[in-house]
Design a protein around this motif. Sequence first.
Motif, PDB file in Angstrom:
ATOM      1  N   MET A   1      -4.038  15.834   4.446  1.00 33.80           N
ATOM      2  CA  MET A   1      -3.625  14.736   3.615  1.00 33.80           C
ATOM      3  C   MET A   1      -3.682  13.459   4.455  1.00 33.80           C
ATOM      4  O   MET A   1      -3.193  13.425   5.573  1.00 33.80           O
ATOM      5  N   LYS A   2      -4.288  12.453   3.898  1.00 33.91           N
ATOM      6  CA  LYS A   2      -4.387  11.157   4.566  1.00 33.91           C
ATOM      7  C   LYS A   2      -3.586  10.142   3.762  1.00 33.91           C
ATOM      8  O   LYS A   2      -3.803  10.001   2.560  1.00 33.91           O
ATOM      9  N   ILE A   3      -2.655   9.466   4.417  1.00 34.07           N
ATOM     10  CA  ILE A   3      -1.831   8.457   3.749  1.00 34.07           C
ATOM     11  C   ILE A   3      -2.328   7.079   4.161  1.00 34.07           C
ATOM     12  O   ILE A   3      -2.476   6.798   5.342  1.00 34.07           O
ATOM     13  N   ILE A   4      -2.569   6.256   3.174  1.00 33.59           N
ATOM     14  CA  ILE A   4      -3.036   4.898   3.434  1.00 33.59           C
ATOM     15  C   ILE A   4      -1.959   3.925   2.952  1.00 33.59           C
ATOM     16  O   ILE A   4      -1.506   3.990   1.819  1.00 33.59           O
ATOM     17  N   VAL A   5      -1.563   3.051   3.834  1.00 33.04           N
ATOM     18  CA  VAL A   5      -0.567   2.041   3.493  1.00 33.04           C
ATOM     19  C   VAL A   5      -1.318   0.724   3.268  1.00 33.04           C
ATOM     20  O   VAL A   5      -1.901   0.180   4.207  1.00 33.04           O
ATOM     21  N   PRO A   6      -1.294   0.196   2.030  1.00 31.13           N
ATOM     22  CA  PRO A   6      -2.086  -1.005   1.723  1.00 31.13           C
ATOM     23  C   PRO A   6      -1.381  -2.309   2.084  1.00 31.13           C
ATOM     24  O   PRO A   6      -1.417  -3.279   1.339  1.00 31.13           O
ATOM     25  N   GLU A   7      -0.738  -2.339   3.205  1.00 34.19           N
ATOM     26  CA  GLU A   7      -0.053  -3.561   3.629  1.00 34.19           C
ATOM     27  C   GLU A   7      -0.768  -4.152   4.833  1.00 34.19           C
ATOM     28  O   GLU A   7      -1.011  -3.455   5.810  1.00 34.19           O
ATOM     29  N   ALA A   8      -1.062  -5.389   4.725  1.00 36.91           N
ATOM     30  CA  ALA A   8      -1.670  -6.086   5.851  1.00 36.91           C
ATOM     31  C   ALA A   8      -0.564  -6.503   6.815  1.00 36.91           C
ATOM     32  O   ALA A   8       0.557  -6.779   6.403  1.00 36.91           O
ATOM     33  N   PRO A   9      -0.850  -6.534   8.093  1.00 38.21           N
ATOM     34  CA  PRO A   9       0.172  -6.995   9.036  1.00 38.21           C
ATOM     35  C   PRO A   9       0.520  -8.461   8.771  1.00 38.21           C
ATOM     36  O   PRO A   9      -0.331  -9.246   8.350  1.00 38.21           O
ATOM     37  N   ALA A  10       1.756  -8.786   9.005  1.00 40.00           N
ATOM     38  CA  ALA A  10       2.202 -10.172   8.797  1.00 40.00           C
ATOM     39  C   ALA A  10       1.508 -11.086   9.789  1.00 40.00           C
ATOM     40  O   ALA A  10       1.366 -10.749  10.968  1.00 40.00           O
TER      41      ALA A  10
END
Length: 92
Positions: free
Chosen positions: A1-10
Amino acid sequence: MKIIVPEAPAPAAEIPEIHRARQGAGLRLGLLDNSKSNADHLFKFLIEGIHGAMPLASVISLRKPLPSLAADPGIIEQLAKEADLVVSAMAD
C-alpha cells in the motif's frame, strides 16, 4: 500500500527587518484590550513574563469599547507612536 499526502510543504517565510528609532533602554509595550472578560488577567501575566525576561521602558494599555468592533484609528495611531510591540488580548 502506498500512501500519498497531497500537501505541498509550506513556503519559507521572509521576516522583514524593521528598524525603529528607540530612545532609552527597554521595550515600549503596547496592549490592546478587546473588552472580553479576563483579558486584564492575561495582560498581567504577559507583563510579568516580559518584565522577567527583559527591561520594559513603558507599558501603554488601551481598550476597545466592544469586542465585535474594530479598534478606533486613533487607538491604532497612538499604539504605533508609543509602542515598539503591541499585543492584542482575546480572553474569556
